[in-house]
Design an enzyme around this catalytic site. Sequence first.
Site, mmCIF file in Angstrom:
data_model
loop_
_atom_site.group_PDB
_atom_site.id
_atom_site.type_symbol
_atom_site.label_atom_id
_atom_site.label_comp_id
_atom_site.label_asym_id
_atom_site.label_seq_id
_atom_site.Cartn_x
_atom_site.Cartn_y
_atom_site.Cartn_z
ATOM 1 N N SER A 1 2.532 -3.598 -3.252
ATOM 2 C CA SER A 1 3.538 -4.281 -2.437
ATOM 3 C C SER A 1 3.230 -4.140 -0.945
ATOM 4 C CB SER A 1 4.927 -3.720 -2.747
ATOM 5 O OG SER A 1 4.945 -2.314 -2.592
ATOM 6 N N CYS A 2 2.321 -3.238 -0.597
ATOM 7 C CA CYS A 2 1.938 -3.060 0.809
ATOM 8 C C CYS A 2 1.154 -4.277 1.298
ATOM 9 C CB CYS A 2 1.060 -1.822 0.968
ATOM 10 S SG CYS A 2 1.856 -0.279 0.506
#
Lengths: 174, 201
Positions: free
Chosen positions: A30-31
Site C-alpha cells: 500500500s506504500c
Amino acid sequence: MGKAEVKLAGMGEIVFARGAGVIGCIGLGSCVGTVLFDPRVQAAALAHVMLPEAQEGDAAVQPGKYATTALPALLRMLDTPPAFASRLKAILIGGGELFQNRSQALRIGERNVETLQRLLREARIEIVFEHIRGSSGRSFEFDVATGQIRVRAMGSNCVEKDLSAVLGILRRAA
Amino acid sequence: MTTLNELRTDALREIGNIGLGGAVTALSDLTGVLFTLEAPQIHQMDTHTLSEMCWMAPESLVVGTVSRVNGDWPGEGAFLFPWESACVLWQILVQMQPSGLDDLNELYQSVINEVSNIMLGNYLQAISQMTGFTLHMEPPAFAADMAMAVLSSILVEALYGQRELLAIETAFKTPEHEFKGYFLYLPETGNLEKLFGVLGI
C-alpha cells in the site's frame, strides 16, 4: 541498469541521487514510492510513503513516512522553493490493495495515491509516470542518469520505460 | 514509545506461547502432522525498523492472511507462509497444489483462510481462558505476493492511527516437511495496560 548498486528507500525513508545513480524501493504494497526529479541538475529524491497524513508529533522524526510531510521534504532535498516546484517532474509507484475483501477496509493504498496526486497537482508538478493501484505488490528502480525506469510485479512481466524525453534528460552522443 | 520492561516483555512472550500453543494443536488435529513452536519474539518498533522485520527474502512469494480482532484486546492477527510452505499445507489438506500464482484459485485461498480461521480462533480462545477477555475475530482477508509487500501492507494498516507498533511473532514448523509458518499478533498499543492489569503486572 541492474549492475550499479541501487540506493533503496526503506519504509518511511528518503534517498537522493544526483548526476548518476539508481534509486528504488523493494516490495511496495500500500506504500507509494514517490520520486521528484529536477531536470536542470539531473537530481532525484525518493520517499517511501507509508500513510497519507501525519500523526501529531511524529512527522518531524520521519518526514518520508507521510504524503503530507514527504513532499515538502523532497522539495527541500532538491533545494527547490515551493514557488519553483513546477519545474520538477514526479513518478509514483505502488498504492496497491493486496488484501482484497477486508472487513474494515482502510483503503490506505488508494488514499496514499489520492493524497499524493492532489498535493502534486496543487504544487503544479507534472506526474510523468505512474504504476499505481491494483492488487499487486511492486519493486522499482529508477536510473537518474538515463531516465530508465523498471517496475517489477509478482506474476506479471517487468515494465521498462525510457523516461528521458518526458524528464528532459539530454541524450549524450554515444 | 511506551517502554516494555523485562517482566512485561516476558509476559507478552508467554501470551504468544500459550495462544499459539492452542493454535498449532488445532492445526495438528486438522492435518495429522505434529507442529512445534519456536520461541515467540516481541518486536517493538518505530518505523525505521519495520523493513528489518522482513525475515524472508523481500521479493519471495508468500501467502498471507490478516484478520481484525475486536474485544478486550483488539488488534490484527496475521499468518504468513512462504509459498513452499503453503504448498505443503495444500498437499496435506486437499492433496494437490497450484502450479503457480496464476493457478491460485478460490479453493486454495479458502484452505489458507480456513487454516487461519481455526488457528486464530484457538489462539484467541487460549488467551481468553487465561485472561477472561472477550475476543471476536472477523473473517480473514487473503493475499499472495512479494513478502515485503504483504508484510508492509499488514504493518502499515496496523500502524494506522497509532504512533507505535508492537508485534508478537511466533514461528511454527514441523520436522516431517519443509514447512515454516509465521503468526503475528499486532495489538493496539493503547490497550496494553488492560492486559497487564489482568495479569497483575
